[in-house]
Design a protein around this motif. Structure first.
Motif, PDB file in Angstrom:
ATOM      1  N   LEU A 190      40.229  28.069 -23.818  1.00  0.00           N
ATOM      2  CA  LEU A 190      41.874  28.381 -23.875  1.00  0.00           C
ATOM      3  C   LEU A 190      42.221  29.293 -22.542  1.00  0.00           C
ATOM      4  O   LEU A 190      43.018  30.100 -22.363  1.00  0.00           O
ATOM      5  CB  LEU A 190      41.711  29.493 -24.798  1.00  0.00           C
ATOM      6  N   ASP A 234      44.773  24.308 -23.705  1.00  0.00           N
ATOM      7  CA  ASP A 234      44.291  24.319 -24.915  1.00  0.00           C
ATOM      8  C   ASP A 234      42.843  23.791 -25.019  1.00  0.00           C
ATOM      9  O   ASP A 234      42.360  23.250 -26.106  1.00  0.00           O
ATOM     10  CB  ASP A 234      45.088  23.283 -25.806  1.00  0.00           C
ATOM     11  N   ASP A 259      39.346  23.667 -26.261  1.00  0.00           N
ATOM     12  CA  ASP A 259      38.882  24.313 -27.283  1.00  0.00           C
ATOM     13  C   ASP A 259      37.296  24.029 -27.574  1.00  0.00           C
ATOM     14  O   ASP A 259      37.130  22.884 -27.830  1.00  0.00           O
ATOM     15  CB  ASP A 259      39.499  23.938 -28.625  1.00  0.00           C
TER      16      ASP A 259
END
Length: 805
Positions: A170, A222, A224
Motif C-alpha cells: 500500500l 495498491d 497488496d
C-alpha cells in the motif's frame, strides 16, 4: 651522412582519417642529438645546416581488427636516411617483436595480433636508428606510444547482482524501492560506447526505473502483500545512450512486498462449544480459540478479553504468546446444580494498530463460547462455613458445644454422616453425633491447660464414604473463676533492728491463672490469725498490689529474728476466691546508712572473726584430710586382697593334672613339689586327738614332715568330716568380708563321695594299703621323665623303713 650533422628528426605517419580529429593531442617537441647546439650556434652556421622543427603525434591502432593482413600502424624515418638502406630501424618495449613488427629498411610498423582496449589501452615503445655496417647508434633513442582506439565491443553488465529489494504494501506511487547500476568496459571518453540508459523489460505494470540513475520506484499504489508478496522485475541497460546498434545487458530484481497491519483479526467460527466437570478447580483450562489474521509478524499479535459481565465473573481469558490463541480458564468454582450452561463473549483485537489504516475499519472481532457444566458426584458441603465455637470450661461431660451442618449438593441429596478426625483430637476431648453433627464434650475441660482446640470434622455421604469433606473447627474454652489468686513469689523481706514506724519493707503482688473478661481486681488484708499483730501493717494500694509497713519502733533479733505474716488475697469473682500467703520477715543488723549487714547472729560472728583467706585455708585443709583418708583406705584394701589371695589355696586350685607328662627330670619348674605336700593340713585333724602338731601355716612345719602327712583314704568308721565343714565356713567368711573382690556369686560344692568302691583305685595316693606296704620301685623303670618322681617316693620309702627300725 655529412660529418657535421648535428641531429635528426623522426617522422610519424598516420594512416587513419581520424588524425585530423586528434590533431589537438599533438605535442611540439624538439629532439636533439648529442652535441646539438643552441640556435645561433656558430658551429651550426658553419656547417650550413640548421635544426629542423618536428611535429610529434601518437600512433593509433583500432582494436578488434579482423583483417587477414597485418595492420599498418605507422612509420618512423630519419631525415638522414637517403634511401640507400644504410640505416637500420629497430623498436623495443611492450609488444615489440611479437605484437608489433618494424621493417628495418623502411621503418614501417605493423600490428600482427588482434588488440583489445579493455585489456590494455596503450603500449610504450622505443625507436632506434643504427648504421647497418657499424651498428652504431645514429640518433638518440626516442620513446613513443601506440594507443589502442576503442570500438563499442563491450555490453553493459550488472556487477552487483542478484538484486533483492523490498517495499511496504500500500505504498504510494513513486516510492523508491532500490537502485541498480550497470558498468560498461568501453572507453567513456571516446564516443558514446560507455553511455548507459536503463529500462524495464518485465514488471512495468507495477514498477518503473529511472533511465539515467537506475532507481526503481513503484508504479501503482495498491500493492497488496496478501495478494502477491513477491515480484520479479527485469531491468535492461543499453549503451550508445540507447541508440540503434548499442549493446545491452539485463538483470532480474526481486522485490519483496513487506507487511503492514491492514487486516483485522477474524474468528473462523461465530460460536464455539466446550464442556467441563463442575469439580474442576480454579485455573483449569476449558479450551482454546484463535482469531485468524492475514498479516504476518507482530501485526498478528493479538489480545483477547471477555466482554459480557457473566463471563468476566466466572471465566478468565489469557493470550498464548507463542500461538496467539485465547486460553479460557475457570475463575470461580462451577456448580452444575446452580447453572448448567454458561455463555461467554470473547473479543480479539490487534495489539499494534497502524493509524494510517484506521479508516479501513475496526481491527477487532468477537465470538461466542458456550461452556457446558457436567454433573459429578460431589462430597457434602458444610453450611454455614463458620469455624468458631465457644464453651465454658466448667461444662459437664456431654455438654453440647455446637452443631455443624453439611448437605449433599447433588440432586440426589444423599444423607450425611459426621465424624471427627482423631489425628486432630487424639485425647478424645470432643465427640460428635454421627447423624446430627452435634459436637459435645468428651472430657472435663480446663482453660488453663488448653484454651483453644483445633479439630477437623468430616462429613461424608452415608452410602459412599469416599465422598468426604473436611472442615477445620476452632473451639475456644471460655474462662470461669476456678483458680484462687496466689502471691507472685514466696516473698521474703528484711527489716533493720532500728527501723522506724511506717517504714515500707515489701510490696506484694499476686497472680491468677484465670482471665476474666473485665480484668483482674484483687483485695488484700491480713489473715484472721494475724489480726492481733502489732508489728506490721498491710495497705491495699488499689492497683492489685499491697504494701507492708512497720508498725513499731525497733526490733531485737536476739529476742525474735523471723516474723511470719499471713496475708489473705481475694479476687473479684464471681465467685470470689481467696488464698493465704505468708510473708517471711527477717530482722537484720544494718549500718548507719540502712544497708543490711547480717540477718543471722551466728553468721555475723563468723563473718567478723574469719576473713576470706582463712576460710579458703580451712577448706584446703579439709580437702587434704579427705584425700589422705581415701589413700589409706585404698592401701588397706590392696593389702587385704593380697593376704586373701595367699589364704585361698584350696584343693580346687591345686588339682594335679596327671595327663600332662611334664618336661622330664630336668624340668623342675613345671610344678612346685611343695604342692604335693600341702594338699591337706593334717595338723587340724590331729588336733582333734589332742596332738601337739603346729597349726595351719605354723612356722614349725617343714617339707620332710609333710611327706609323712600324705592322706591315705582308708575306710574308717571314726572318720570325722568336721574339718571340711570348718574349712568351708572359713572360706565363706573370708569371701563375705573381702570388699576388694568383684561381686561375683560363686557356689562350690564339697561332698564325700561315699564308701569304698568295688573297683580298686589306680591312684598311688588313694589306696587301701598302707604306706609301708606300697612299693614304688617300679617307678624307676618308667624312664627318665619319671626319674624325679621315683626318687621322691624312694626317699619316702627309706624314711618309713628307718622309723620302723
Amino acid at each position: 651522412m655529412a660529418k657535421g650533422l648535428q641531429g635528426f628528426s623522426w617522422t610519424m605517419l598516420l594512416l587513419f582519417c581520424a588524425i585530423q580529429e586528434l590533431g589537438s593531442w599533438a605535442m611540439h617537441t624538439a629532439v636533439e642529438g648529442p652535441g646539438l647546439g643552441e640556435p645561433g650556434d656558430p658551429a651550426l652556421l658553419a656547417s650550413g645546416r640548421v635544426k629542423r622543427g618536428w611535429v610529434w603525434n601518437q600512433f593509433f591502432v583500432v582494436e578488434e581488427y579482423t583483417g587477414t593482413e597485418p595492420l599498418y600502424v605507422g612509420k618512423i624515418h630519419s631525415d638522414s636516411d637517403e634511401g640507400d638502406g644504410s640505416i637500420k630501424y629497430t623498436i623495443s618495449g611492450e609488444g615489440a617483436g611479437t605484437i608489433f613488427l618494424i621493417d628495418e629498411i623502411t621503418g614501417d610498423i605493423h600490428a600482427t595480433e588482434r588488440l583489445d582496449r579493455e585489456q590494455k589501452t596503450f603500449y610504450t615503445l622505443r625507436a632506434q636508428a643504427r648504421d647497418r655496417q657499424t651498428d652504431q647508434l645514429l640518433e638518440p633513442e626516442s620513446e613513443f606510444i601506440i594507443k589502442v582506439q576503442d570500438i563499442n565491443d563491450s555490453e553493459p553488465r550488472f556487477l552487483e547482482g542478484p538484486y533483492i529489494g523490498s517495499v511496504a504494501e500500500l505504498s504510494p506511487v513513486g516510492t523508491s524501492v532500490m537502485q541498480v547500476m550497470a558498468s560498461d568496459a568501453d572507453d567513456p571518453t571516446y564516443g558514446s560506447s560507455a553511455r548507459v540508459v536503463y529500462s524495464v523489460l518485465e514488471g512495468e505494470q507495477h514498477f518503473t526505473v529511472d533511465s539515467k540513475t537506475g532507481v526503481i520506484r513503484t508504479a501503482v499504489a495498491d500493492l497488496d502483500r496478501e495478494t502477491q508478496d513477491r515480484y520479479e522485475v527485469v531491468i535492461r541497460a543499453t549503451d550508445m545512450a540507447g541508440q540503434l546498434g548499442g549493446l545491452s545487458g539485463s538483470t532480474t530484481v526481486t522485490i519483496v512486498v513487506t507487511d503492514v497491519n491492514d487486516n483485522p483479526p477474524r474468528f473462523p467460527q461465530k460460536m464455539y462449544q466446550f464442556s467441563i466437570v463442575e469439580t474442576a478447580p480454579v485455573g483449569t483450562a476449558i479450551g482454546r480459540v484463535k482469531a485468524e489474521d492475514s498479516d504476518v509478524g507482530e501485526n498478528t499479535d493479538m489480545t483477547y478479553q471477555v466482554k459480557d459481565e457473566e463471563g468476566v465473573e466466572m471465566f478468565k481469558v489469557t493470550t498464548d504468546s507463542n500461538t496467539q490463541e485465547a486460553v479460557i480458564t475457570v475463575q470461580k468454582p462451577l456448580d452444575y446444580e446452580s447453572k448448567k450452561v454458561h455463555t461467554v463473549v470473547v473479543e480479539a483485537l490487534n495489539k499494534f494498530v497502524d493509524p494510517r489504516f484506521v479508516d479501513l475499519g475496526t481491527f477487532r472481532d468477537q465470538t461466542i463460547v458456550r461452556v457446558s457444566v457436567l454433573d459429578v458426584d460431589e462430597p457434602p458441603e458444610f453450611r454455614p462455613p463458620s469455624n468458631l465455637m465457644e464453651v465454658q470450661e466448667d461444662a459437664h461431660v456431654g455438654s453440647v458445644v455446637g452443631v455443624v451442618t453439611a448437605l449433599d449438593p447433588d440432586t440426589a441429596n444423599h444423607p450425611v454422616r459426621y465424624a471427627i478426625d482423631r489425628s486432630t483430637d487424639a485425647e478424645r476431648i470432643f465427640d460428635i453425633d454421627a447423624k446430627t453433627g452435634a459436637i459435645v464434650t468428651g472430657k472435663v475441660l480446663d482453660r488453663e491447660t488448653a484454651g483453644w482446640h483445633n479439630i477437623t470434622v468430616l462429613a461424608m455421604e452415608a452410602d459412599n464414604h469416599s465422598q468426604v469433606s473436611r472442615a477445620s473447627l476452632r473451639i475456644r474454652i471460655l474462662d470461669v473463676n476456678d483458680n484462687p489468686p496466689e502471691l507472685a513469689t514466696p516473698y521474703e523481706a528484711a527489716v533493720c533492728e532500728d527501723a522506724k514506724p511506717g517504714q515500707l519493707i515489701q510490696t506484694i503482688s499476686v497472680v491468677d491463672r484465670d482471665e476474666p473478661q473485665s480484668g483482674h481486681r484483687f483485695y488484700f488484708t491480713l489473715a484472721p490469725e494475724a489480726t492481733n499483730n502489732h508489728h506490721f501493717s498491710l495497705l491495699d494500694i488499689q492497683d492489685n498490689t499491697a504494701a507492708v509497713h512497720t508498725q513499731r519502733v525497733g526490733f531485737n533479733r536476739q529476742e525474735q529474728d523471723v516474723y511470719l505474716l499471713p496475708i489473705l488475697v481475694v479476687d473479684s469473682g464471681p465467685p470470689a476466691l481467696s488464698s493465704t500467703g505468708t510473708l517471711t520477715i527477717r530482722v537484720c543488723g544494718c549500718d548507719s546508712s540502712g544497708a543490711i549487714q547480717s540477718c543471722n547472729s551466728t553468721a555475723y560472728v563468723v563473718s567478723a572473726t574469719l576473713s576470706p583467706g582463712a576460710l579458703i585455708a580451712l577448706l584446703v585443709c579439709v580437702l587434704i584430710l579427705v584425700v589422705l583418708v581415701l589413700l589409706i583406705l585404698t592401701l588397706k584394701r590392696h593389702h587385704k586382697s593380697h593376704l586373701t589371695s595367699e589364704d585361698d589355696e584350696d584343693m580346687r586350685d591345686n588339682v594335679i593334672k596327671y595327663n600332662d607328662e611334664g618336661g622330664g627330670e630336668q624340668d623342675t619348674e613345671a610344678y612346685d613339689m611343695s604342692a604335693l605336700r600341702s594338699l591337706y593340713d593334717f595338723s587340724e585333724i590331729k588336733g582333734g586327738d589332742g596332738g601337739g602338731g603346729p597349726g595351719e601355716g605354723g612356722p614349725g612345719r617343714n617339707p620332710a614332715s609333710e611327706l609323712h602327712a600324705l592322706p591315705q583314704w582308708v575306710q574308717s568308721p571314726d572318720l570325722d568330716f568336721s574339718v571340711f565343714r570348718d574349712y568351708i565356713c572359713r572360706k565363706v567368711e573370708q569371701a563375705d568380708e573381702d570388699l576388694s573382690v568383684p561381686p561375683y556369686d560363686s557356689f562350690q560344692t564339697y561332698a564325700f563321695e561315699g564308701s569304698d568302691s568295688p573297683v580298686p583305685s589306680l591312684s598311688s595316693i588313694n589306696t587301701w594299703s598302707s604306706g609301708s606296704e606300697q612299693d614304688f620301685s617300679y617307678l624307676g623303670g618308667w624312664g627318665p621323665r619319671f626319674r624325679q618322681l621315683a626318687a621322691l617316693y624312694a626317699g619316702r620309702r627309706g624314711d618309713e623303713d628307718s622309723e620302723e627300725s
